[in-house]
Write an enzyme that holds these catalytic residues in place. Structure first.
Site, short mmCIF file in Angstrom:
data_model
loop_
_atom_site.label_atom_id
_atom_site.label_comp_id
_atom_site.label_asym_id
_atom_site.label_seq_id
_atom_site.Cartn_x
_atom_site.Cartn_y
_atom_site.Cartn_z
N GLU A 79 -7.93 57.73 11.50
CA GLU A 79 -8.51 58.15 10.18
C GLU A 79 -8.18 59.62 10.04
OE1 GLU A 79 -9.42 55.45 8.97
OE2 GLU A 79 -11.82 55.84 8.82
N HIS A 127 -5.15 56.31 6.09
CA HIS A 127 -5.07 56.01 7.66
C HIS A 127 -3.89 55.01 7.90
CE1 HIS A 127 -8.20 52.40 7.26
NE2 HIS A 127 -6.82 51.82 6.88
N ASP A 138 -4.92 47.16 16.03
CA ASP A 138 -6.41 47.70 15.93
C ASP A 138 -7.35 46.60 15.70
OD1 ASP A 138 -5.67 47.04 13.40
OD2 ASP A 138 -6.11 48.92 12.49
N ASN A 193 -7.41 55.97 2.50
CA ASN A 193 -7.73 57.34 2.81
C ASN A 193 -6.53 58.02 3.43
OD1 ASN A 193 -7.96 56.01 5.25
ND2 ASN A 193 -9.73 56.51 5.64
C1 F6R Z 1 -5.36 46.91 9.84
C2 F6R Z 1 -4.93 48.15 9.68
C3 F6R Z 1 -5.35 49.01 8.39
C4 F6R Z 1 -4.69 48.49 7.28
C5 F6R Z 1 -5.12 49.29 6.07
C6 F6R Z 1 -4.53 48.80 4.59
O1 F6R Z 1 -4.86 46.17 10.93
O2 F6R Z 1 -4.43 48.59 10.50
O3 F6R Z 1 -4.85 50.21 8.51
O4 F6R Z 1 -3.24 48.46 7.43
O5 F6R Z 1 -6.38 49.46 5.66
O6 F6R Z 1 -5.15 47.64 4.35
P1 F6R Z 1 -4.69 46.47 3.43
O7 F6R Z 1 -3.28 46.11 3.79
O8 F6R Z 1 -5.70 45.32 3.31
O9 F6R Z 1 -4.43 47.05 2.04
#
Ligand code: F6R
Length: 242
Positions: free
Chosen positions: A143, A138, A67, A136
């Site tokens: 989302e 995701h 992403d 959340n």
């Molecule tokens: C980033 C992504 C997000 C993260 C998620 C957790 O490429 O796909 O979905 O994996 O927000 O983020 P961290 O690892 O920083 O807690």
């Protein structure tokens, strides 16, 4: 889905790095799709060291970025682009033609999604996805509320994602939208590892692993994946039953 609990973050990271190396050994043309973020950082650092020690080449592997933040240029240190280049591609010496990332600066984001979907289709699907989980629930920028059968798409980011996402940036940034590989890609991937560490992820891990499967918590889709591994440290697992 299977759950694996590790003592701490380094043990978790080591195990994920090993899974990646083993796949590259058994399938030198493996197609990987990697998330950015704090969670996989140590695994990716360990990956480079393991690849060197075990003399595993990733030259023929393909890498897809899960992403990107819409409107954030690739050179911004907070971008997913920059993260993957710094932590994975540089250290594994991946050639640019093996790297496929969304161009989130494009005026035609819909085309970016089409191109990504076609690429994944033409290449025969993803062998291994390594993803994190947002506060959340995701995965990528899938989302809450997103249909499970979506491929790549542009998402309006919810408030949690917008505010938590500031942690990656030196300056306050506008993080209204993201572009992401979809949950249908995740279901079609031959193997998926969802990683989580730390006590702050314990409540959402409990929902994702033990809660109802529905798109209020997109990561609950992991429960439906036959080769889905939820790999967590003891802190992230601390609210799970037994
Ligand atoms: C980033 C992504 C997000 C993260 C998620 C957790 O490429 O796909 O979905 O994996 O927000 O983020 P961290 O690892 O920083 O807690």
């Amino acid at each position: 889905m299977q759950l694996r609990i590790f003592k701490d973050y380094p043990a978790l990271s080591d195990a994920v790095a090993s899974e990646i190396v083993e796949l590259a050994k058994s399938n030198p043309e493996a197609v990987f799709c990697f998330a950015s973020g704090d969670t996989p950082r140590m695994a990716f650092t360990m990956l480079a060291a393991k690849a060197r020690e075990e003399q595993v080449s990733f030259d023929r592997c393909t890498f897809i970025g899960l992403d990107e933040w819409v409107g954030i240029p690739p050179e911004n240190e907070g971008s997913c682009h920059s993260f993957l280049h710094t932590t994975v591609f540089k250290s594994l010496h991946i050639s640019p033609n093996k790297i496929h990332l969304f161009n989130a600066m494009s005026n035609e984001l819909f085309k970016q999604c089409e191109t990504m979907d076609k690429l994944i289709r033409d290449i025969g699907g993803i062998d291994l996805m390594v993803v994190g989980i947002g506060m959340n629930g995701h995965i990528g920028f899938n989302e809450p509320g997103i249909p499970f059968d979506k491929y790549s798409h542009v998402a309006n980011l919810d408030e949690t994602t917008q505010s938590v996402g500031q942690k990656y940036f030196k300056q306050n940034s506008s993080l209204k939208q993201g572009i992401t590989v979809g949950l249908q890609h995740l279901m079609e991937a031959r193997e998926v590892i969802l990683m989580a560490n730390g006590a702050k992820k314990a409540p959402i891990i409990k929902k994702a692993v033990e809660g109802e499967v529905n798109n209020d918590v997109p990561a609950s889709i992991m429960q439906l994946h036959e080769q889905g591994w939820v790999m967590v440290d003891e802190e992230a697992a601390s609210l799970l039953e037994d």
